[in-house]
Motif scaffolding. Structure first.
Motif, PDB file in Angstrom:
ATOM      1  N   ARG A  47      25.652  40.422 -30.006  1.00  0.00           N
ATOM      2  CA  ARG A  47      24.911  40.805 -28.805  1.00  0.00           C
ATOM      3  C   ARG A  47      24.228  39.551 -28.239  1.00  0.00           C
ATOM      4  O   ARG A  47      23.953  38.588 -28.958  1.00  0.00           O
ATOM      5  N   GLN A  56      21.144  35.438 -17.780  1.00  0.00           N
ATOM      6  CA  GLN A  56      21.800  36.473 -16.984  1.00  0.00           C
ATOM      7  C   GLN A  56      20.893  36.970 -15.855  1.00  0.00           C
ATOM      8  O   GLN A  56      21.358  37.215 -14.732  1.00  0.00           O
ATOM      9  N   TYR A  93      21.037  42.630 -14.868  1.00  0.00           N
ATOM     10  CA  TYR A  93      21.491  42.675 -13.477  1.00  0.00           C
ATOM     11  C   TYR A  93      20.628  43.699 -12.758  1.00  0.00           C
ATOM     12  O   TYR A  93      20.566  44.868 -13.159  1.00  0.00           O
ATOM     13  N   ASP A 163      22.988  44.018 -21.227  1.00  0.00           N
ATOM     14  CA  ASP A 163      23.913  43.223 -20.414  1.00  0.00           C
ATOM     15  C   ASP A 163      25.035  44.057 -19.803  1.00  0.00           C
ATOM     16  O   ASP A 163      25.982  43.503 -19.243  1.00  0.00           O
ATOM     17  N   TYR A 166      25.489  43.571 -15.994  1.00  0.00           N
ATOM     18  CA  TYR A 166      25.834  42.159 -15.793  1.00  0.00           C
ATOM     19  C   TYR A 166      27.313  41.932 -16.090  1.00  0.00           C
ATOM     20  O   TYR A 166      28.019  41.284 -15.305  1.00  0.00           O
ATOM     21  N   GLU A 167      27.799  42.468 -17.204  1.00  0.00           N
ATOM     22  CA  GLU A 167      29.207  42.278 -17.576  1.00  0.00           C
ATOM     23  C   GLU A 167      30.141  42.972 -16.590  1.00  0.00           C
ATOM     24  O   GLU A 167      31.235  42.473 -16.301  1.00  0.00           O
ATOM     25  N   LYS A 170      30.147  40.767 -13.505  1.00  0.00           N
ATOM     26  CA  LYS A 170      30.900  39.559 -13.863  1.00  0.00           C
ATOM     27  C   LYS A 170      32.394  39.822 -13.758  1.00  0.00           C
ATOM     28  O   LYS A 170      33.151  39.006 -13.198  1.00  0.00           O
ATOM     29  N   ALA A 171      32.842  40.978 -14.271  1.00  0.00           N
ATOM     30  CA  ALA A 171      34.265  41.335 -14.193  1.00  0.00           C
ATOM     31  C   ALA A 171      34.693  41.549 -12.743  1.00  0.00           C
ATOM     32  O   ALA A 171      35.806  41.179 -12.355  1.00  0.00           O
ATOM     33  N   SER A 183      34.392  49.737 -20.786  1.00  0.00           N
ATOM     34  CA  SER A 183      34.015  48.787 -21.831  1.00  0.00           C
ATOM     35  C   SER A 183      34.277  49.376 -23.208  1.00  0.00           C
ATOM     36  O   SER A 183      34.649  50.537 -23.361  1.00  0.00           O
ATOM     37  N   ILE A 258      36.552  45.661 -20.176  1.00  0.00           N
ATOM     38  CA  ILE A 258      35.597  44.639 -20.609  1.00  0.00           C
ATOM     39  C   ILE A 258      35.486  44.737 -22.130  1.00  0.00           C
ATOM     40  O   ILE A 258      34.922  45.706 -22.650  1.00  0.00           O
ATOM     41  N   ARG A 260      33.685  44.250 -24.614  1.00  0.00           N
ATOM     42  CA  ARG A 260      32.350  44.079 -25.187  1.00  0.00           C
ATOM     43  C   ARG A 260      31.721  45.450 -25.385  1.00  0.00           C
ATOM     44  O   ARG A 260      31.961  46.375 -24.603  1.00  0.00           O
ATOM     45  N   LEU A 262      29.131  47.782 -24.646  1.00  0.00           N
ATOM     46  CA  LEU A 262      28.128  47.909 -23.576  1.00  0.00           C
ATOM     47  C   LEU A 262      27.456  49.279 -23.592  1.00  0.00           C
ATOM     48  O   LEU A 262      26.592  49.534 -22.741  1.00  0.00           O
TER      49      LEU A 262
END
Length: 597
Positions: A47, A56, A93, A163, A166-167, A170-171, A183, A258, A260, A262
């Motif tokens: 993480r 971020q 975000y 996050d 944010y992720e 970002k994607a 995710s 994604i 990750r 999330l």
């Protein structure tokens, strides 16, 4: 022993009734297999750090859309509700809004929490739903007050990681603004003290989605897409998200995964995450959602529940009775070949031809046997050059009359009588190029349940050695899905596709020719489907021998170099049907080591 709570004992009794004693014991023993990597430690190491979170918060993207998080609320426990809201407020975000539909405005405790939260943070918007008509209708009420370009779905008792948004953004900036994103996820105990059961997912996988709502959490889609497909439908309550995801997947321009964690799915007594058997109506709704999806896709298939609730089997309807050409290379293995042919004779589908490709046999008994099987209608053709698996199969294919080719090793035994119908039902689908199967060693452990590119350096079979009755990581050994490659020990391919990619590459004489072939078929736009409902024993490469000479070692190295030069992208970036968080040194979907990734 700490898991032997009265509640878990009660849950165990429910599962015992559902599965019966034998299946229950199998599921129980598989569930309690120890993992090589401690997930709690892995999660702490992966993480984002406080420094990363702070970075971020300061980052400015070129594209920073408003994201509306939809949450239907109904008598949510006070602590769960507060923690859910706080997980959204903690996002790094900031351009979000939390749209909550309260389906019981008369609940003063819930009402007070929502009122105070919305006064404290104007990004939190609440609408009251006077009558609780169901989760789909309540979520639609939240959608009506949403003004974001994208919409994310969050359950009232679950949590987003700091996050998460944010992720997502970002994607959206890295790709051509995909209309649908999802995710990886895990589960968390009621008191949030333990994370467990991480689900590291593949990129978009149509057949896996038809087997299970693997996308589930965290799901984000363009608001206009959700509205275009008709938003949530009350008749699918219990699987309303599954139904929506299926409809969105049919229309979405761009689907991003994604890789990750999330989303934390909270496990407690009332949650489907912990007690699937408590919500049978939800699984029936899921079955209907898949059936409806197949109709929209003009695909004829019969949907049934798998033994594991929440998982489904789609059996595709066979159209007509096309000729299947079964191509079997052979060198002197009369006993193996005879067992193979006898098992084929038990097939319930009869419109097939068998082409045995003779490859430099030296025993008289082999040629005597050929005369016997030729008298029964088997075609024997003669390959007179040295051993080259790719060339031998291509040579056999040149004699084939069928619209479907089935590459088959001589050391396999079919144990599914309707194997040809099963494979054809899939292979006839316009989007499918190749169908692979599940293979067992004679001791009833798995030899092949698909291939992952990157395992062992280039590519390797998955679930090798898994007991036959075990289902594997999130049941992946036992559900239909798309993969990057399957073994040519038993592989069906459309003849038109085989010819379009020019067959197996003859530069790959022994190793990786099936992997290379599958990857080229996928690049041509077709799916490679793994069908675990077709089962065979594989007595494992008796024809070929070990890599025990300098010449063989040199040839093997050249085939490795061929794969590295021709498939560098997937070897470098990872198999899209796997997940970068999973190991490439084992074949059981274990996590990578604990070092920060």
């Amino acid at each position: 022993m700490k898991k032997l709570s009265p509640y878990n004992i009660k849950k165990g009794i429910l599962y015992f009734k559902h599965f019966g004693p034998k299946e229950f014991w199998v599921r129980l023993t598989e569930r309690f297999q120890t993992d090589d990597v401690d997930y709690e430690e892995w999660y702490r190491n992966h993480r984002p750090s406080e420094e990363e979170l702070e970075r971020q918060r300061k980052e400015k993207f070129d594209y920073m859309p408003l994201i509306s998080i939809l949450v239907p609320v109904y008598n949510t426990p006070e602590s769960f509700l507060k923690q859910m809201i706080q997980s959204v407020r903690a996002q790094t975000y900031g351009n979000w809004e939390l749209c909550i539909a309260n389906a019981n405005p008369g609940n003063k405790e819930v009402g007070d929490i929502l009122r105070i939260a919305s006064e404290k943070d104007k990004r939190i918007r609440v609408t009251d739903v006077p009558e609780n008509e169901g989760i789909a209708q309540n979520t639609n009420a939240a959608l009506k007050i949403a003004s974001g370009e994208y919409v994310g779905l969050l359950d009232h008792d679950d949590l987003l990681t700091k996050d998460a948004l944010y992720e997502v953004v970002k994607a959206l900036n890295q790709q051509e603004k995909p209309e649908m994103l999802y995710s990886d996820e895990d589960k968390v105990t009621t008191d949030l003290t333990e994370h467990f059961q991480p689900y590291m997912k593949p990129d978009f996988n149509l057949d896996l989605l038809r087997s299970n709502n693997y996308i589930c959490h965290f799901f984000v889609a363009k608001k206009s897409l959700i509205e275009d497909v008709g938003a949530f439908r009350g008749e699918f309550n219990g699987a309303q998200d599954y139904d929506l995801i299926l409809r969105c997947s049919e229309k979405a321009v761009g689907i991003a995964h994604i890789p990750r964690i999330l989303y934390h799915w909270r496990v407690h007594k009332a949650s489907t995450a912990d007690n699937p058997a408590s919500k049978m109506y939800a699984f029936d709704a899921g079955k209907r959602a898949i059936e409806d999806h197949l109709k929209r896709c003009s695909q004829d298939g019969e949907v049934s529940h798998a033994k594991d609730l929440g998982y489904y089997r789609v059996k595709y309807e066979l159209k007509g009775s096309p000729l299947v050409s079964i191509i079997i290379p052979n060198k002197d293995e009369v006993e193996s070949l005879d067992k193979c042919l006898q098992s084929i004779e038990k097939s319930t589908y009869k419109n097939y031809e068998i082409i045995v490709v003779e490859n430099n046999s030296v025993k008289d008994e082999t040629f005597s046997y050929y005369k016997k099987i030729e008298a029964k209608g088997v075609k024997v053709v003669y390959w007179e050059k040295g051993f080259n698996y790719s060339a031998i199969n291509n040579y056999g294919a040149s004699y084939a009359k069928g619209d479907y080719l089935l590459l088959l090793n001589n050391d396999v035994e079919v144990i599914t009588p309707d194997w040809l119908e099963e494979m054809l039902g899939n292979c006839q689908r316009k989007e499918v190029g190749i169908v692979g199967v599940k293979l067992y060693y004679p001791d009833d452990t798995v030899q092949h349940a698909g291939i992952i590119v990157g395992i062992g350096g280039i590519a390797g079979n998955i679930f090798v050695g898994l007991p036959r009755r075990y289902t594997g990581y999130f049941h992946k050994a036992s559900v239909q899905q798309d993969l990057s490659a399957v073994t040519a020990a038993c592989m069906m391919v459309k003849r038109s596709v085989y010819e379009a990619v020019k067959g197996l590459d003859e530069k790959l004489q022994v190793a990786f020719n099936d992997v290379d072939f599958c990857l080229r078929v996928r690049k041509a736009g077709y799916l490679v489907v793994y069908n675990p409902y077709v089962e065979l024993y594989h007595y494992e490469s008796k024809t070929r021998g070990a890599e025990d000479t300098k010449e063989k070692v040199r040839r093997f190295q050249s085939e490795i170099e061929y794969m590295r030069s021709h498939h560098l992208d997937i070897l470098k970036n990872g198999d899209p049907m796997y997940n970068r968080n999973l190991t490439l040194t084992k074949w059981d979907y274990s996590l990578k080591n604990n070092q920060k990734g």
